[in-house]
Write a protein that holds these residues in place. Structure first.
Motif, mmCIF file in Angstrom:
data_model
loop_
_atom_site.group_PDB
_atom_site.id
_atom_site.type_symbol
_atom_site.label_atom_id
_atom_site.label_comp_id
_atom_site.label_asym_id
_atom_site.label_seq_id
_atom_site.Cartn_x
_atom_site.Cartn_y
_atom_site.Cartn_z
ATOM 1 N N THR A 6 0.832 -1.206 0.000
ATOM 2 C CA THR A 6 0.000 0.000 0.000
ATOM 3 C C THR A 6 0.872 1.263 0.000
ATOM 4 O OG1 THR A 6 -1.818 -1.111 1.142
ATOM 5 C CG2 THR A 6 -1.746 1.293 1.278
ATOM 6 N N GLY A 7 0.604 2.138 -0.944
ATOM 7 C CA GLY A 7 1.333 3.397 -1.038
ATOM 8 C C GLY A 7 2.565 3.342 -1.908
ATOM 9 N N ALA A 8 2.891 2.163 -2.421
ATOM 10 C CA ALA A 8 4.106 2.019 -3.232
ATOM 11 C C ALA A 8 3.942 2.686 -4.597
ATOM 12 C CB ALA A 8 4.427 0.543 -3.430
ATOM 13 N N ASP A 9 5.013 3.327 -5.044
ATOM 14 C CA ASP A 9 5.083 3.823 -6.413
ATOM 15 C C ASP A 9 5.632 2.749 -7.342
ATOM 16 O OD1 ASP A 9 4.463 6.884 -6.253
ATOM 17 O OD2 ASP A 9 5.814 6.485 -4.578
ATOM 18 N N VAL A 10 6.535 1.927 -6.811
ATOM 19 C CA VAL A 10 7.110 0.810 -7.555
ATOM 20 C C VAL A 10 7.274 -0.360 -6.584
ATOM 21 C CG1 VAL A 10 8.988 0.003 -9.045
ATOM 22 C CG2 VAL A 10 8.479 2.453 -8.933
ATOM 23 N N VAL A 11 6.989 -1.565 -7.075
ATOM 24 C CA VAL A 11 7.255 -2.789 -6.304
ATOM 25 C C VAL A 11 8.262 -3.634 -7.080
ATOM 26 C CG1 VAL A 11 6.300 -5.032 -5.629
ATOM 27 C CG2 VAL A 11 5.090 -2.930 -5.020
ATOM 28 N N PHE A 12 9.275 -4.142 -6.366
ATOM 29 C CA PHE A 12 10.142 -5.187 -6.922
ATOM 30 C C PHE A 12 9.775 -6.484 -6.241
ATOM 31 C CE2 PHE A 12 13.856 -7.979 -6.429
ATOM 32 C CZ PHE A 12 14.031 -8.308 -7.767
ATOM 33 N N ALA A 13 9.398 -7.498 -7.039
ATOM 34 C CA ALA A 13 8.942 -8.761 -6.468
ATOM 35 C C ALA A 13 9.720 -9.929 -7.045
ATOM 36 C CB ALA A 13 7.452 -8.949 -6.743
ATOM 37 N N ASN A 14 10.077 -10.866 -6.178
ATOM 38 C CA ASN A 14 10.674 -12.120 -6.629
ATOM 39 C C ASN A 14 10.180 -13.237 -5.734
ATOM 40 O OD1 ASN A 14 13.336 -12.940 -4.759
ATOM 41 N ND2 ASN A 14 12.761 -10.779 -4.642
ATOM 42 N N THR A 15 10.189 -14.449 -6.261
ATOM 43 C CA THR A 15 9.647 -15.591 -5.542
ATOM 44 C C THR A 15 10.749 -16.600 -5.236
ATOM 45 O OG1 THR A 15 9.040 -16.550 -7.678
ATOM 46 C CG2 THR A 15 7.326 -15.384 -6.477
ATOM 47 N N ILE A 16 10.502 -17.438 -4.254
ATOM 48 C CA ILE A 16 11.479 -18.433 -3.806
ATOM 49 C C ILE A 16 11.184 -19.769 -4.472
ATOM 50 C CG2 ILE A 16 12.373 -19.692 -1.809
ATOM 51 C CD1 ILE A 16 11.565 -17.259 -0.103
ATOM 52 N N THR A 17 12.221 -20.368 -5.051
ATOM 53 C CA THR A 17 12.057 -21.667 -5.688
ATOM 54 C C THR A 17 12.063 -22.779 -4.641
ATOM 55 O OG1 THR A 17 13.098 -20.898 -7.724
ATOM 56 C CG2 THR A 17 13.035 -23.276 -7.368
ATOM 57 N N ALA A 36 -1.857 -8.634 -5.387
ATOM 58 C CA ALA A 36 -1.809 -7.688 -4.271
ATOM 59 C C ALA A 36 -1.443 -6.294 -4.762
ATOM 60 C CB ALA A 36 -0.804 -8.157 -3.224
ATOM 61 N N ALA A 37 -0.486 -6.220 -5.687
ATOM 62 C CA ALA A 37 -0.072 -4.923 -6.224
ATOM 63 C C ALA A 37 -1.219 -4.232 -6.942
ATOM 64 C CB ALA A 37 1.125 -5.103 -7.157
ATOM 65 N N VAL A 38 -1.949 -4.995 -7.744
ATOM 66 C CA VAL A 38 -3.089 -4.424 -8.473
ATOM 67 C C VAL A 38 -4.189 -4.001 -7.500
ATOM 68 C CG1 VAL A 38 -4.933 -4.933 -10.122
ATOM 69 C CG2 VAL A 38 -2.593 -5.668 -10.609
ATOM 70 N N ALA A 39 -4.425 -4.822 -6.485
ATOM 71 C CA ALA A 39 -5.516 -4.563 -5.540
ATOM 72 C C ALA A 39 -5.353 -3.234 -4.815
ATOM 73 C CB ALA A 39 -5.619 -5.703 -4.534
ATOM 74 N N VAL A 40 -4.110 -2.856 -4.523
ATOM 75 C CA VAL A 40 -3.898 -1.611 -3.771
ATOM 76 C C VAL A 40 -3.444 -0.472 -4.674
ATOM 77 C CG1 VAL A 40 -3.431 -2.851 -1.627
ATOM 78 C CG2 VAL A 40 -1.523 -2.235 -3.133
ATOM 79 N N GLY A 41 -3.489 -0.673 -5.989
ATOM 80 C CA GLY A 41 -3.249 0.425 -6.915
ATOM 81 C C GLY A 41 -1.796 0.783 -7.153
ATOM 82 N N VAL A 42 -0.891 -0.173 -7.015
ATOM 83 C CA VAL A 42 0.521 0.097 -7.331
ATOM 84 C C VAL A 42 0.629 0.392 -8.830
ATOM 85 C CG1 VAL A 42 2.838 -0.864 -7.411
ATOM 86 C CG2 VAL A 42 1.341 -1.373 -5.470
ATOM 87 N N PRO A 43 1.264 1.494 -9.217
ATOM 88 C CA PRO A 43 1.309 1.836 -10.654
ATOM 89 C C PRO A 43 2.387 1.115 -11.455
ATOM 90 C CG PRO A 43 2.249 3.619 -9.348
ATOM 91 C CD PRO A 43 1.709 2.624 -8.369
ATOM 92 N N LYS A 44 3.509 0.757 -10.807
ATOM 93 C CA LYS A 44 4.641 0.170 -11.545
ATOM 94 C C LYS A 44 5.165 -1.058 -10.800
ATOM 95 C CE LYS A 44 6.202 4.451 -13.765
ATOM 96 N NZ LYS A 44 5.060 5.288 -13.322
ATOM 97 N N TYR A 45 5.513 -2.081 -11.582
ATOM 98 C CA TYR A 45 5.842 -3.383 -11.002
ATOM 99 C C TYR A 45 7.033 -3.974 -11.744
ATOM 100 C CZ TYR A 45 4.527 -7.899 -8.799
ATOM 101 O OH TYR A 45 4.473 -9.045 -8.045
ATOM 102 N N ILE A 46 8.052 -4.388 -10.985
ATOM 103 C CA ILE A 46 9.228 -5.048 -11.558
ATOM 104 C C ILE A 46 9.260 -6.466 -11.002
ATOM 105 C CG2 ILE A 46 11.739 -5.004 -11.844
ATOM 106 C CD1 ILE A 46 11.620 -1.987 -11.140
#
Length: 310
Positions: free
Chosen positions: A72-83, A103-113
């Motif tokens: 919530t409130g993020a301008d950009v999120v960097f996300a990675n997952t664990i194998t 989750a990023a879409v649900a809270v309106g994050v505009p940019k996602y890496i």
């Protein structure tokens, strides 16, 4: 006010590299404040990051509400997952990746890496079916591209840190060492110092998101053949390390059962189709040119992380 960058898994190799790179970058450290997630905010690593000015919060894939709160409130999120190698690697990747993106879409994050990988099944025209985390991450990337969010992607090459762990050379019994796999000595793989250099690729995107929107950076310093890797091991350790190509059925027996089919298919895929598929070498070269900072060579990696062969 600086923009808020949220790093999911800030105490991991990838997330930690992104955090350290942004903090050390004269431009980005002013442009972004950082919030990082971890399962345990009381860990020593989390506390050290907090001392550097990072807001460290608890979040877990198993608790989507905690992820939404962290984003919530993020301008950009960097996300990675664990194998996870438990026989359901592909499914875990898809589930984790979708939870984060949703989750990023649900809270309106505009940019996602997102940290993705190539689709080995598609690149091999279905020849290799046990590509696990490769195809799982690629499937999540495809999903993200359908969502109402601007996205960019990094795809990491093979981790140099594997040479201090699962791919470390073993004594041959005559004072020399063997670096073993199932592919030809001339097969090349892109290598990346994950903990040191992941952030340099992400930093390029953060510095100019519109330029990289929709792009995938194929992250590696360069391509190295298995023979060249053995030579670098010899040079760094002062010991004789030789690459040996094992028959598949013999080498497979050295691997944990829940990983063996995946690792075998992955290596054979590299040999037949290239790590990043068509034009792997060109993709790596272009991506390395985008990186924001010097990328670690294999020789430099071994200087900083000795093999310590007895």
């Amino acid at each position: 006010m600086p923009k808020l960058l949220v790093i999911f898994g800030v105490t991991g190799q990838q997330g930690g590299s992104v955090a350290e790179t942004v903090l050390a970058d004269a431009q980005l450290s002013k442009e972004y404040s950082i919030r990082g997630t971890t399962r345990d905010t009381s860990s020593g690593q989390a506390q050290e990051l907090a001392k550097k000015g990072i807001e460290v919060v608890a979040a877990s894939i198993e608790d989507p509400a905690s992820v939404r709160s962290a984003f919530t409130g993020a301008d950009v999120v960097f996300a990675n997952t664990i194998t996870i190698y438990d026989g359901h690697t592909h499914d875990h990747e898809v589930k984790q990746g979708r939870v984060l993106a949703d989750a990023a879409v649900a809270v309106g994050v505009p940019k996602y890496i997102y940290s993705t990988l190539p689709n080995g099944g598609k690149n091999s025209n279905g020849k290799y079916k046990n590509m696990g985390h490769f195809d799982g991450k690629a499937g999540v990337e495809e999903y993200i591209r359908t969502l109402p969010i601007e996205s960019a992607f990094i795809a990491l090459g093979s981790f140099m840190s594997n040479f201090n762990a699962s791919l470390a050379p073993h004594p041959a019994g005559d004072g020399t060492y063997t670096f073993a796999a199932i592919v030809s000595p001339q097969v090349k793989v892109p290598l990346v110092n994950t903990a040191g250099d992941t952030g340099k690729f992400v930093a390029a995107i953060l510095a100019d998101f519109p330029r990289y929107k929709g792009e995938v950076l194929s992250c590696a310093t360069a391509l190295y053949s298995f023979e060249e890797i053995a030579q670098a091991m010899s040079k760094a350790s002062g010991k004789t390390v030789a690459y040996r190509q094992f028959p598949v059925d013999i080498w497979k027996g050295f691997l944990p059962p829940l990983m063996s089919d995946h690792i075998v298919d992955m290596l054979l895929y590299f040999e037949d189709f290239g790590y990043f598929g068509d034009n792997t070498e060109e993709k790596v070269k272009w991506s390395a040119e985008q990186a924001r900072g010097h990328l670690t060579t294999l020789d430099e990696y071994f200087q900083a992380h000795p093999l310590n062969l007895a």
